[in-house]
Enzyme design. Sequence first.
Site, PDB file in Angstrom:
ATOM      1  N   VAL B  77      43.284  34.886  45.029  1.00 18.09           N
ATOM      2  CA  VAL B  77      43.213  35.623  43.775  1.00 18.09           C
ATOM      3  C   VAL B  77      43.222  34.597  42.636  1.00 18.09           C
ATOM      4  CG1 VAL B  77      44.537  37.174  42.280  1.00 18.09           C
ATOM      5  CG2 VAL B  77      44.378  37.649  44.732  1.00 18.09           C
ATOM      6  N   CYS B  78      42.267  34.691  41.727  1.00 19.46           N
ATOM      7  CA  CYS B  78      42.191  33.722  40.622  1.00 19.46           C
ATOM      8  C   CYS B  78      43.405  33.853  39.703  1.00 19.46           C
ATOM      9  CB  CYS B  78      40.926  33.952  39.812  1.00 19.46           C
ATOM     10  SG  CYS B  78      40.921  33.035  38.260  1.00 19.46           S
ATOM     11  N   VAL B  79      44.051  32.725  39.458  1.00 17.15           N
ATOM     12  CA  VAL B  79      45.295  32.757  38.676  1.00 17.15           C
ATOM     13  C   VAL B  79      45.073  33.207  37.237  1.00 17.15           C
ATOM     14  CG1 VAL B  79      45.213  30.268  38.157  1.00 17.15           C
ATOM     15  CG2 VAL B  79      47.381  31.480  38.042  1.00 17.15           C
ATOM     16  N   ALA B  82      44.304  36.842  37.213  1.00 11.64           N
ATOM     17  CA  ALA B  82      45.492  37.575  37.666  1.00 11.64           C
ATOM     18  C   ALA B  82      46.528  37.666  36.557  1.00 11.64           C
ATOM     19  CB  ALA B  82      46.088  36.903  38.900  1.00 11.64           C
TER      20      ALA B  82
END
Lengths: 100, 130, 136
Positions: B77-79, B82
């Site tokens: 999941v892209c930080v 997110a």
Amino acid sequence: MLHTVNKSPFEKSSLDTCLRLAKPGSDILLIEDGVYAAAVGTAVEQKIREAVSDHTFYALGPDLKARGIEEARLIDGVKVVGYGEFVDLAAGNERVQAWL
Amino acid sequence: MKFGILVNEGPYQHQAADTAYHFTKAALERGHEVVRVFFYHDGVNNGTRLTTPPQDERNIVNRWSELAKQYDLDMVVCVAAAQRRGIVDEEEKKRQGKDADNLAEGFNISGLGQLIDAGIKADRLVEFGD
Amino acid sequence: MQDGVKKFMYVNRRAPYGTVYALEGLEVILIGAAFDQYVSVAFIDDGVFQLKTGQDTGDSDMKNFSPTYRALGDYDVTKLYVEEESLQERGLTRDDLLDLTYEDEDDDYKEKSSIHIVSRAEMAELLEQQDVILNF
């Protein structure tokens, strides 16, 4: 090259852009709302019929089924595929372009 | 063959999250390798374990977690995406001083570089979005 | 081409602000620039609106990210392809687009334009040359 189109041609221009920029000999896979372009008797039928000579058209079976589009109502030349064949198409082409 | 998968939309809102799952599963069942499933834009919402759909509906988040477990799948999941949307793991919770975390099992939070890395490592990158 | 280097093309087909795709797409391009791959960016359909001059989000309280496109040259992202038909359809010409440039280190650091207006046929050809195409 595999092109996927997931938009209804009646709402978005993704299919038009795909047809404008896909080189002859491309595989074009209609998925999600994109499958509405595969049926006969619509305002875009002629567009697909003309493009069928240049490209190979596929429509994702589960998405046709979910939307109540019977295979008997598909434009001649549009092939119905499942998820596994979607994978085969992606593997068999050198790249995949998603016209979102 | 090695596939990289990019998921740009959240569960239940857009079918892209379903199509991406079915494609990934089919690729794995055909014996292909999936180097990474990367979740970007609203796609990060596929990774919240607080999802509670009605019992007669598919559980999209659990479905990903189970697939990851079965095939040892790398799901990132892209930080940055997110953080904007409130998807937090335990480490981020501490770092940002939040009162809860919500990342589901099998997902990891990492940087956008993981998407580029997937593009480099995979033979095909397949994108699902709106 | 160098071994292990791939051709990445970022395809932008969305207008800025109405949705987050353009902004988060630009973030991917900036991060991707650190990976030493061969990078180009395409602007098709409403994506051409991303390059429009004069964007001012002062009254809408959104992040104006159009100045960030100017930084692309410093990140060695110097091949920005804009489809001519998309511009024409939207009543735009090259003069409506940001003046994006880079210094060509192979040509005595001459300042050159990063923007290339291409026809649909050229764009179709460019797509066929890529290893990885990311759409935002």
